[in-house]
Design a protein around this motif. Structure first.
Motif, mmCIF file in Angstrom:
data_model
loop_
_atom_site.group_PDB
_atom_site.id
_atom_site.type_symbol
_atom_site.label_atom_id
_atom_site.label_comp_id
_atom_site.label_asym_id
_atom_site.label_seq_id
_atom_site.Cartn_x
_atom_site.Cartn_y
_atom_site.Cartn_z
ATOM 1 N N CYS A 1 26.704 55.780 -35.865
ATOM 2 C CA CYS A 1 25.543 56.536 -35.404
ATOM 3 C C CYS A 1 24.526 56.720 -36.530
ATOM 4 O O CYS A 1 23.316 56.579 -36.327
ATOM 5 N N MET A 2 25.026 57.047 -37.726
ATOM 6 C CA MET A 2 24.144 57.236 -38.872
ATOM 7 C C MET A 2 23.363 55.959 -39.180
ATOM 8 O O MET A 2 22.201 56.003 -39.594
ATOM 9 N N LEU A 3 24.018 54.814 -38.987
ATOM 10 C CA LEU A 3 23.354 53.542 -39.247
ATOM 11 C C LEU A 3 22.129 53.375 -38.351
ATOM 12 O O LEU A 3 21.123 52.788 -38.758
ATOM 13 N N MET A 4 22.214 53.902 -37.127
ATOM 14 C CA MET A 4 21.117 53.740 -36.164
ATOM 15 C C MET A 4 20.059 54.822 -36.294
ATOM 16 O O MET A 4 18.993 54.729 -35.685
ATOM 17 N N MET A 5 20.316 55.872 -37.041
ATOM 18 C CA MET A 5 19.425 57.015 -37.072
ATOM 19 C C MET A 5 18.393 56.876 -38.195
ATOM 20 O O MET A 5 18.696 56.378 -39.272
ATOM 21 N N GLY A 6 17.195 57.350 -37.915
ATOM 22 C CA GLY A 6 16.177 57.322 -38.954
ATOM 23 C C GLY A 6 15.258 56.134 -38.815
ATOM 24 O O GLY A 6 15.509 55.204 -38.050
ATOM 25 N N PRO A 7 14.163 56.115 -39.565
ATOM 26 C CA PRO A 7 13.172 55.030 -39.473
ATOM 27 C C PRO A 7 13.603 53.797 -40.254
ATOM 28 O O PRO A 7 13.072 53.480 -41.314
ATOM 29 N N ARG A 8 14.616 53.118 -39.754
ATOM 30 C CA ARG A 8 15.068 51.892 -40.411
ATOM 31 C C ARG A 8 15.103 50.743 -39.420
ATOM 32 O O ARG A 8 15.146 50.956 -38.220
ATOM 33 N N VAL A 9 15.076 49.538 -39.944
ATOM 34 C CA VAL A 9 14.996 48.339 -39.125
ATOM 35 C C VAL A 9 16.279 47.543 -39.280
ATOM 36 O O VAL A 9 16.745 47.304 -40.395
ATOM 37 N N MET A 10 16.869 47.141 -38.154
ATOM 38 C CA MET A 10 18.116 46.384 -38.192
ATOM 39 C C MET A 10 17.836 44.882 -38.346
ATOM 40 O O MET A 10 17.088 44.308 -37.535
ATOM 41 N N PRO A 11 18.403 44.243 -39.349
ATOM 42 C CA PRO A 11 18.309 42.780 -39.435
ATOM 43 C C PRO A 11 18.997 42.134 -38.234
ATOM 44 O O PRO A 11 19.826 42.770 -37.576
ATOM 45 N N PRO A 12 18.670 40.885 -37.932
ATOM 46 C CA PRO A 12 19.262 40.222 -36.769
ATOM 47 C C PRO A 12 20.792 40.284 -36.795
ATOM 48 O O PRO A 12 21.420 39.986 -37.805
ATOM 49 N N GLY A 13 21.370 40.680 -35.677
ATOM 50 C CA GLY A 13 22.829 40.681 -35.528
ATOM 51 C C GLY A 13 23.518 41.969 -35.927
ATOM 52 O O GLY A 13 24.665 42.205 -35.521
ATOM 53 N N LEU A 14 22.856 42.819 -36.710
ATOM 54 C CA LEU A 14 23.541 44.012 -37.217
ATOM 55 C C LEU A 14 23.720 45.068 -36.121
ATOM 56 O O LEU A 14 24.798 45.655 -35.991
ATOM 57 N N GLN A 15 22.692 45.310 -35.325
ATOM 58 C CA GLN A 15 22.819 46.315 -34.270
ATOM 59 C C GLN A 15 23.855 45.884 -33.236
ATOM 60 O O GLN A 15 24.709 46.685 -32.824
ATOM 61 N N ALA A 16 23.817 44.621 -32.819
ATOM 62 C CA ALA A 16 24.797 44.123 -31.855
ATOM 63 C C ALA A 16 26.212 44.190 -32.432
ATOM 64 O O ALA A 16 27.167 44.579 -31.749
ATOM 65 N N GLY A 17 26.346 43.832 -33.717
ATOM 66 C CA GLY A 17 27.647 43.896 -34.367
ATOM 67 C C GLY A 17 28.177 45.313 -34.424
ATOM 68 O O GLY A 17 29.386 45.555 -34.251
ATOM 69 N N ALA A 18 27.280 46.284 -34.644
ATOM 70 C CA ALA A 18 27.705 47.685 -34.704
ATOM 71 C C ALA A 18 28.212 48.158 -33.351
ATOM 72 O O ALA A 18 29.239 48.852 -33.266
ATOM 73 N N PHE A 19 27.513 47.790 -32.272
ATOM 74 C CA PHE A 19 27.968 48.201 -30.944
ATOM 75 C C PHE A 19 29.337 47.593 -30.629
ATOM 76 O O PHE A 19 30.225 48.261 -30.079
ATOM 77 N N GLU A 20 29.524 46.325 -30.966
ATOM 78 C CA GLU A 20 30.814 45.688 -30.697
ATOM 79 C C GLU A 20 31.919 46.287 -31.566
ATOM 80 O O GLU A 20 33.067 46.426 -31.120
#
Length: 317
Positions: free
Chosen positions: A212-231
């Protein structure tokens, strides 16, 4: 095959002794709620629910109680009077969200180190016990590589962040190049999330909070990181669906949370688009010289409204 035969065969094939009394009671409670909601909706349109629609709701509710999943109800696109029932688990919601993230990709250009990420975040805060909802629309300009000053807005207040020091460490990272070094493989990423909790009994809860902390705040996810986090988080055994009906900027959301963690991922009920985070927080209040208590509990929702790569602070496009 008629509907009652379906129920009888379901009971003998899935569980020889049938669902437990507790499961049946839970199913009946959910069924009553579903029927009430559908009846009110139908009445408002001058329609009467058919026996088959009510039966489908009861069968789905009973099945969900027995196998430990949740029923997400949405309306069909072609016929607004016919509910579309879908039985999914929290694990499946996260996996579908990962698939959705990969399918969408990113239309952002590859940023240069001397540029900024401009983000616009919509925040709502509502007291847990009821009351007036406060809202903010925060804008931030974050240096891509951290070498330049950044401007960050939080709850309407401006913060001028200095350039990051050479050996400064932040978690989660805000610098794009450091986010790029994080693994996108779900198993490897879950190992990284679990490093905080180690072998403690709350290791999985802490791992969920790290995600959750990774997704919070004004930051931008490089390709694949957000999907990898959900999985990665979909592999945690105790994740659950949040049954509260949450409205996120006009979109009906389903939440995925973890017991004892006051953090919830919010996804569009139809598309599984990631909408944002909901947290439960409080305002610390001083009651003595060195004593503080938590009071004024609230629900807060954060939704990323816009994100762009720009050349300077103050630029929007």
């Amino acid at each position: 095959m008629d509907e009652l035969t379906t129920v009888r065969e379901w009971g003998t094939a899935t569980a020889p002794d049938g669902p437990s009394d507790q499961a049946r009671a839970a199913a009946r409670a959910r069924l009553r709620t579903a029927i009430d909601e559908e009846s009110r909706s139908a009445a408002s349109r001058g329609r009467v629910l058919s026996r088959r629609v009510v039966f489908r709701a009861s069968l789905a509710g009973l099945s969900a109680a027995a196998v430990g999943v949740a029923v997400v109800v949405a309306r069909g696109d072609e016929d607004d009077d016919t509910p579309r029932l879908s039985t999914v688990s929290a694990t499946e919601v996260l996996r579908r969200a990962a698939q959705r993230t990969r399918a969408e990709g990113s239309d952002l250009p590859v940023p240069r180190n001397d540029q900024y990420f401009y983000t616009q975040t919509y925040i709502t805060r509502t007291p847990v016990k009821g009351g007036k909802t406060r809202t903010w629309t925060d804008e931030s300009w974050m240096s891509v590589d951290g070498s330049k000053p950044s401007l960050r807005e939080e709850y309407g207040k401006i913060h001028h962040d200095p350039p990051l020091g050479e050996h400064e460490v932040r978690w989660p990272p805000t610098v794009y190049s450091k986010l790029q070094t994080m693994p996108t493989d779900p198993d490897e990423l879950l190992k990284q999330f679990r490093r905080v909790g180690g072998d403690s009994p709350k290791a999985d809860m802490l791992a969920f909070m790290e995600g959750c902390m990774l997704m919070m705040g004004p930051r931008v996810m490089p390709p694949g990181l957000q999907a990898g986090a959900f999985e990665a988080l979909s592999k945690l055994p105790r994740i659950r669906l949040d049954f509260d009906d949450v409205d996120v900027v006009g979109r009906s959301a389903v939440g995925v949370s973890y017991p004892e963690a006051n953090w919830t991922f919010l996804f569009d009920r139809r598309t599984y688009d990631y909408l944002g985070l909901r947290t439960k927080g409080s305002v610390p209040r001083k009651v003595g010289k060195d004593d503080w208590v938590q009071s004024g509990w609230y629900w807060e929702t954060r939704t990323l409204q816009d994100i762009r790569v720009v050349d300077r602070i103050g630029q929007h496009a």
